[in-house]
Scaffold this active site. Structure first.
Site: not given
Ligand code: IMP
Length: 427
Positions: A12, A15, A39-40, A144, A227, A302-303
């Site tokens: 976040d 980017k 989430g962009h 796999r 991320q 965002t997500t």
């Molecule tokens: P997952 O990617 O949904 O498995 O989540 C794993 C960890 O990554 C959690 O703490 C989420 O909040 C964090 N996370 C995943 N995607 C994002 C993102 O785009 N921004 C911020 N945190 C993220």
């Protein structure tokens, strides 16, 4: 010139806005890791409603840019189709300018279900995932035999049988592990796949070949990380990370392009720190300062819409991310959010059990317990969202940027002072 844009904190960092800006001079924009957990938000100008993109590379807002969803992505076709539909209702038509790797792995309903059931069963030990099925999808990739790739959509007969076997296994696992009594139906999932194949099939190709072709023709390629480095499966704050290589190291595995294809690694940071979900966050301000930043910076996911945890800028972790990613220069976002704070603190070091820590700790348990050492700088009151040049910023804002630049030993090339495209100062 080929550039890779990567987050240096916990995601976040903004980017999307930088990629959108740089995509003006790119021929190809490539998303190489993560999935619809990302989430962009991108805004073409400050009066326009933002675009919330989860899977589409931010370059999609420019018609002439070729956008690639590369093999490292966990592809949620439903989300992708929703995004394409939303763009279309807002007058942006996507067609030949989007290509999807046949090697990308598909996120299926059972992945989301597994993510949810697993998180629910973990109680306090949960990761705090986005429940988008990301972990289970990448687990199946590593497994796999239970993986489904985008290219499978091109051979539906084979996929039908494959799904039957996978879903039978998943149902047994859910019943045994979580006492789940609502088995999924493989016919229903197959029907979904048939629709995805119809809509996305023409875009599925070998993007590794496409990218090498573009590289050899001297086209300008922009690689967009999702991320941030501290959520990287191997190099982040494990286990509170995502399930892909979200740092710059994910680029080669996620695209089939060697790291030497990249001329410049641009790291993106916020002027403070945020994180969503569980896990260590040494400079967190779970107090009125964090609350001020959250409100002013609209720090809600965002997500998932979850409030983000907020804190001071942490140069220990950003320095680590710079090292892991071989970062050449930095874009600092959200400087405008800092206005109104009486002082601005920068975390410059950690102490663990009273002793100075000299490298970012690998263990989440250690990181939970470190104490931050801070440097305090004067705050500024002015609204800086209309600034057109770095020199126009109030002296404390400039000093803050220059001090970060000094500690991080990398040029801060861009400074974000608002959400719009034009609210980026180039130095
Ligand atoms: P997952 O990617 O949904 O498995 O989540 C794993 C960890 O990554 C959690 O703490 C989420 O909040 C964090 N996370 C995943 N995607 C994002 C993102 O785009 N921004 C911020 N945190 C993220």
């Amino acid at each position: 010139m080929n550039i890779c844009v990567v987050g240096l904190q916990w995601g976040d960092e903004g980017k999307g806005k930088i990629v959108d800006l740089l995509s003006e001079s790119a021929d190809v924009v490539v998303r190489y890791s993560g999935g619809a957990n990302a989430g962009h938000t991108v805004q073409r100008d400050s009066r326009e409603k933002t675009f919330a993109l989860h899977l589409l590379p931010s370059g999609i807002l420019r018609e002439k840019t070729m956008c690639v969803i590369a093999n490292g992505v966990a592809l949620d076709s439903e989300v992708l189709l929703e995004e394409l539909a939303e763009l279309e209702t807002r007058g942006i038509k996507v067609g030949d300018n989007l290509r999807i790797s046949g090697r990308a792995h598909l996120v299926m309903d059972y992945h989301k279900k597994q993510d949810r059931l697993s998180e629910e069963s973990l109680g306090k030990a949960k990761i705090g995932t986005t429940i988008r099925g990301i972990g289970p999808c990448y687990s199946d990739k590593a497994m796999r035999s239970t993986a489904v790739r985008a290219a499978d959509l091109l051979d539906l007969d084979r996929l039908k049988e494959k799904l039957r076997v996978i879903v039978e296994g998943k149902n047994k696992m859910f019943a045994a592990l979580y006492q789940d009594s609502e088995p999924l139906k493989s016919e229903y999932l197959f029907e979904k796949c048939r629709l995805w194949a119809e809509a996305l099939g023409p875009m599925i190709t070998d993007t590794t070949a496409l990218l090498h072709g573009a590289w050899s023709q001297g086209k300008r390629i922009l690689f967009e990380g999702a991320q941030g480095t501290l959520l990287d499966l191997d190099h982040g704050t494990f286990p509170y990370v995502t399930s892909s290589n979200s740092s710059a190291v994910g680029l080669s595995a996620g695209t089939g392009m060697p790291a030497k294809a990249v001329d410049r690694f641009l790291g993106v940071v916020k002027a403070y720190s945020t994180r969503v979900g569980a896990g260590p966050f040494p400079s967190e301000q779970d107090n009125e300062i964090g609350e001020y930043i959250r409100k002013k910076g609209h720090e809600y996911g965002t997500t998932t819409g979850r409030p983000r945890r907020c804190g001071w800028f942490d140069t220990v972790c950003v320095d680590y991310s710079i090292k892991v990613g071989g970062i050449d220069e930095i874009a600092l976002q959200h400087l405008d959010t800092m206005s109104g704070l009486k002082e601005m603190k920068i975390c410059t070091g950690y102490r663990y059990k009273g002793k100075k820590v000299d490298f970012f700790p690998a263990e989440a348990e250690v990181l939970q317990q470190v104490e931050c050492e801070y440097e305090s700088l004067d705050g500024f009151e002015e609204d800086i969202t209309q600034a057109m040049d770095f020199a126009e910023l109030p002296a404390p804002a400039r000093k803050y940027v220059e001090r970060l630049e000094e500690i991080l030993a990398r040029p801060i090339r861009y400074v974000g002072v608002g959400r719009g495209r034009q609210q980026t100062l180039t130095r």
